[in-house]
Write an enzyme that holds these catalytic residues in place. Structure first.
Site, PDB file in Angstrom:
ATOM      1  CB  ALA A   1      80.979  76.340 -29.472  1.00  0.00           C
TER       2      ALA A   1
ATOM      3  CB  CYS B   1      72.696  71.200 -22.003  1.00  0.00           C
ATOM      4  SG  CYS B   1      71.386  69.994 -22.014  1.00  0.00           S
TER       5      CYS B   1
ATOM      6  CG  ASP C   1      74.925  76.509 -15.905  1.00  0.00           C
ATOM      7  OD1 ASP C   1      73.780  76.224 -15.501  1.00  0.00           O
ATOM      8  OD2 ASP C   1      75.726  75.647 -16.321  1.00  0.00           O
TER       9      ASP C   1
ATOM     10  CG  HIS D   1      49.690  46.961 -11.648  1.00  0.00           C
ATOM     11  ND1 HIS D   1      50.569  47.006 -10.588  1.00  0.00           N
ATOM     12  CD2 HIS D   1      49.565  45.661 -11.994  1.00  0.00           C
ATOM     13  CE1 HIS D   1      50.947  45.767 -10.290  1.00  0.00           C
ATOM     14  NE2 HIS D   1      50.354  44.929 -11.127  1.00  0.00           N
TER      15      HIS D   1
HETATM   16  C1  LIG Z   1      79.077  66.484 -17.913  1.00  0.00           C
HETATM   17  C2  LIG Z   1      77.851  67.330 -17.620  1.00  0.00           C
HETATM   18  C3  LIG Z   1      76.628  66.710 -17.432  1.00  0.00           C
HETATM   19  C4  LIG Z   1      75.499  67.466 -17.172  1.00  0.00           C
HETATM   20  N1  LIG Z   1      74.310  66.821 -16.992  1.00  0.00           N
HETATM   21  C5  LIG Z   1      73.204  67.541 -16.743  1.00  0.00           C
HETATM   22  C6  LIG Z   1      71.950  66.895 -16.595  1.00  0.00           C
HETATM   23  O1  LIG Z   1      71.857  65.666 -16.678  1.00  0.00           O
HETATM   24  N2  LIG Z   1      70.858  67.651 -16.376  1.00  0.00           N
HETATM   25  C7  LIG Z   1      70.948  69.019 -16.270  1.00  0.00           C
HETATM   26  O2  LIG Z   1      69.921  69.664 -16.067  1.00  0.00           O
HETATM   27  N3  LIG Z   1      72.117  69.667 -16.398  1.00  0.00           N
HETATM   28  C8  LIG Z   1      73.250  68.964 -16.645  1.00  0.00           C
HETATM   29  N4  LIG Z   1      74.427  69.615 -16.817  1.00  0.00           N
HETATM   30  C9  LIG Z   1      74.452  71.084 -16.664  1.00  0.00           C
HETATM   31  C10 LIG Z   1      73.925  71.780 -17.928  1.00  0.00           C
HETATM   32  O3  LIG Z   1      74.729  71.409 -19.021  1.00  0.00           O
HETATM   33  C11 LIG Z   1      73.951  73.289 -17.731  1.00  0.00           C
HETATM   34  O4  LIG Z   1      73.230  73.619 -16.559  1.00  0.00           O
HETATM   35  C12 LIG Z   1      73.304  73.998 -18.913  1.00  0.00           C
HETATM   36  O5  LIG Z   1      73.959  73.691 -20.118  1.00  0.00           O
HETATM   37  C13 LIG Z   1      73.343  75.527 -18.705  1.00  0.00           C
HETATM   38  O6  LIG Z   1      72.744  76.135 -19.784  1.00  0.00           O
HETATM   39  P1  LIG Z   1      73.100  77.638 -20.186  1.00  0.00           P
HETATM   40  O7  LIG Z   1      72.201  77.975 -21.325  1.00  0.00           O
HETATM   41  O8  LIG Z   1      73.076  78.503 -18.993  1.00  0.00           O
HETATM   42  O9  LIG Z   1      74.625  77.612 -20.672  1.00  0.00           O
HETATM   43  P2  LIG Z   1      75.470  76.634 -21.591  1.00  0.00           P
HETATM   44  O10 LIG Z   1      74.757  75.415 -21.939  1.00  0.00           O
HETATM   45  O11 LIG Z   1      76.793  76.530 -20.927  1.00  0.00           O
HETATM   46  O12 LIG Z   1      75.625  77.458 -22.937  1.00  0.00           O
HETATM   47  C14 LIG Z   1      76.363  78.635 -23.012  1.00  0.00           C
HETATM   48  C15 LIG Z   1      76.754  78.867 -24.465  1.00  0.00           C
HETATM   49  O13 LIG Z   1      77.230  80.209 -24.593  1.00  0.00           O
HETATM   50  C16 LIG Z   1      78.273  80.231 -25.549  1.00  0.00           C
HETATM   51  N5  LIG Z   1      79.056  81.439 -25.267  1.00  0.00           N
HETATM   52  C17 LIG Z   1      79.610  81.795 -24.090  1.00  0.00           C
HETATM   53  N6  LIG Z   1      80.175  83.003 -24.189  1.00  0.00           N
HETATM   54  C18 LIG Z   1      79.981  83.426 -25.470  1.00  0.00           C
HETATM   55  C19 LIG Z   1      80.335  84.609 -26.185  1.00  0.00           C
HETATM   56  N7  LIG Z   1      80.990  85.612 -25.616  1.00  0.00           N
HETATM   57  N8  LIG Z   1      79.983  84.695 -27.480  1.00  0.00           N
HETATM   58  C20 LIG Z   1      79.303  83.685 -28.082  1.00  0.00           C
HETATM   59  N9  LIG Z   1      78.926  82.549 -27.459  1.00  0.00           N
HETATM   60  C21 LIG Z   1      79.268  82.438 -26.163  1.00  0.00           C
HETATM   61  C22 LIG Z   1      79.028  78.925 -25.285  1.00  0.00           C
HETATM   62  O14 LIG Z   1      79.758  78.523 -26.422  1.00  0.00           O
HETATM   63  C23 LIG Z   1      77.884  77.973 -24.947  1.00  0.00           C
HETATM   64  O15 LIG Z   1      77.462  77.262 -26.094  1.00  0.00           O
HETATM   65  C24 LIG Z   1      75.591  68.896 -17.093  1.00  0.00           C
HETATM   66  C25 LIG Z   1      76.817  69.529 -17.295  1.00  0.00           C
HETATM   67  C26 LIG Z   1      77.941  68.767 -17.564  1.00  0.00           C
HETATM   68  C27 LIG Z   1      79.245  69.452 -17.776  1.00  0.00           C
END
Ligand SMILES: Cc1cc2nc3c(=O)[nH]c(=O)nc-3n(C[C@H](O)[C@H](O)[C@H](O)COP(=O)(O)OP(=O)(O)OC[C@H]3O[C@@H](n4cnc5c(N)ncnc54)[C@H](O)[C@@H]3O)c2cc1C
Length: 468
Positions: free
Chosen positions: A38, A44, A314, A446
């Site tokens: 995507a 995030c 995650d 401050h």
């Molecule tokens: C509404 C909301 C608010 C949030 N607010 C916060 C916040 O304020 N602070 C904070 O620290 N965290 C926040 N989070 C959590 C944070 O978004 C996640 O912890 C973080 O994005 C995890 O990062 P990541 O790199 O593990 O995975 P992700 O950000 O989930 O990225 C994974 C990526 O892998 C791609 N992908 C998956 N499988 C495949 C595949 N087979 N082939 C190709 N691409 C693939 C997906 O398309 C995605 O882009 C929030 C989450 C949500 C839903």
């Protein structure tokens, strides 16, 4: 047409874990391929942290204007404000697009090959990526899995139509007249804050005994109080049994702890019942890896039992937070480049961007007690902080926990408007194993909210200045 490519490092997933791993690995001079199905930036940047905070900020401004349209606030009165929701969404999407572009430019500047498509593994070191007009087979010496997480649903409930996850809620073209939020965790509460401030009638259902169970109750209580003042009902210890939807909206059957079932009606229902690691649909079963509960099992280097296959963010466990994913991504790239590292932070800050905001870093009092630590605490209220008062914000406090034996800080917990900006200072203190005296001897500017950390430390030392 099929192309075969090979590389030193293959990263799957371009979220804050994956793209940072790719950037750092490329900085080490390694040949890196990043596959993302995507948008770059992952959950995030596109559907999580960034759009939700943009909307929180806009909603806070709107509610301040609304306040001034009633009785004068600080001597100011204005006309009743109006909200153009499509314009607001365009503004929010503009921020996301700017950051997407930034990530893309960084990856390009470091020479990372970005392949847009869905990766499916046939074995631990080989995947195929389907793109619009071709299919690529990629083989790598090192594979970094960073596929992130997806919103968890409730058993038997289909996410469609007016039943939304946070992803759809962050894209709504209209303000729903009424919104039922299922889940009193940080995602449900942040979005409840947004929609209640921009005009929805919001109500919240939570299965646990209290909202935000990951934070201690003295931190979650001011948030609970804020929702009460806003007229947002929160029903605790309630479980959703069924949701039906029709042209008139949604009907949600909810069973309370005493067994009584009530039916709630709302135009839209937001399911914010947590997130689960994204382990489906990309050939994980062909890779010979292990699970730890729902997460992929890794060691302290974020390596799976398969040599050269790493997993971060995650996908590998709590806390499911962007900054943890980033720290793991950076570390894994360093290890692949030959450095000796392990993932052993003393503390990972947790922040909830509600009103007031919550920051929690390190041990809570209950954690410290269960570890048998003797603790001294110091607390300072924002009611005595000039900056907080001058911003006209809600009350709150900073509480610092230190070991009695050596006054080393083991936990800092705070609740208050804009307190998220101090998460870094709190985490730094704990990570550097600062003592109460180190904080109290550091001259804090401050008037700032940060002075409250200094004052709490003085209180912990038994020599408070601006409190008794
Ligand atoms: C509404 C909301 C608010 C949030 N607010 C916060 C916040 O304020 N602070 C904070 O620290 N965290 C926040 N989070 C959590 C944070 O978004 C996640 O912890 C973080 O994005 C995890 O990062 P990541 O790199 O593990 O995975 P992700 O950000 O989930 O990225 C994974 C990526 O892998 C791609 N992908 C998956 N499988 C495949 C595949 N087979 N082939 C190709 N691409 C693939 C997906 O398309 C995605 O882009 C929030 C989450 C949500 C839903």
């Amino acid at each position: 047409m099929t192309n075969d490519i090979s590389c030193k490092v293959l990263v799957v997933g371009g979220g804050p874990g994956g793209y940072v791993a790719a950037l750092r690995a490329a900085q080490h001079g390694l040949d890196v391929v990043l596959v993302e199905a995507a948008e770059l930036g992952g959950t995030c940047l596109n559907r999580g942290c960034i759009p939700s905070k943009a909307l929180l900020n806009a909603a806070a401004r709107f509610s301040e204007m609304l306040e001034c349209a009633g009785a004068p606030v600080m001597g100011m009165r204005c006309e009743a404000p109006t909200l153009d929701m499509p314009e607001l969404m365009l503004w929010k999407s503009g921020i996301v697009a700017k950051l997407n572009k930034g990530v893309e430019s960084l990856l390009s500047a470091r020479g990372v090959r970005v392949i847009r498509g869905w990766a499916t593994f046939s074995n631990a070191k080989t995947c195929r990526v389907k793109m619009t007009d071709e299919e690529i087979s990629i083989t790598a010496e090192n594979v970094v899995l960073a596929t992130g997480s997806v919103a968890a649903s409730l058993p038997g409930i289909d996410i469609s139509g007016n039943i939304l996850t946070s992803s759809e809620a962050l894209e709504l073209a209209d303000v729903p007249p009424s919104l039922l939020v299922i889940g009193g965790g940080y995602i449900g509460l942040e979005l409840s804050t947004v929609f209640s401030r921009i005009g929805s009638r919001v109500s919240i259902i939570e299965a646990a005994e209290r909202i935000l169970p990951q934070f201690s109750s003295n931190l979650s209580k001011p948030v609970m109080d804020w929702f009460e003042v806003q007229g947002v009902p929160i029903e605790l210890q309630c479980r959703v049994e069924e949701i039906s939807q029709s042209a008139e909206g949604c009907e949600v059957s909810v069973r309370a702890a005493n067994g009584e079932v009530t039916v709630h009606k709302a135009d839209k229902v937001l399911i914010a019942a947590g997130r689960r690691p994204n382990t489906d649909g990309w050939g994980l079963e062909n890779m010979g890896l292990d699970f730890s509960g729902p997460f992929l099992a890794v060691n302290q280097q974020c390596e799976t039992p398969m040599k050269g296959v790493w997993a971060i963010g995650d996908l590998v466990g709590e806390p499911m937070l962007a900054h943890k994913a980033t720290a793991q991504g950076e570390m894994v790239a360093d290890i692949i480049a030959g450095q000796r590292r392990k993932f052993d932070p003393i503390a990972i800050p947790s922040v909830c961007f509600t009103e007031p905001e919550i920051v929690s870093v390190g041990l809570s009092l209950a954690d410290a007690e269960s570890e048998g630590l003797e603790i001294v605490t110091g607390r300072f209220s924002f009611a005595a902080n000039g900056r907080s008062l001058s911003m006209g914000k809600s009350p709150g406090f900073v509480e610092v926990l230190a070991r009695k034996s050596d006054e080393v800080i083991v936990g800092v917990h705070a609740v208050g408007s804009h307190i998220s900006e101090l998460a870094g200072e709190f985490a730094l203190a704990i990570e550097m194993q600062a003592r109460l005296g180190d904080i109290s001897a550091t001259i804090h500017a401050h008037p700032t909210l940060g002075e409250s950390f200094l004052e709490a430390s003085l209180q912990g030392l038994g020599i408070p200045l601006h409190s008794v």
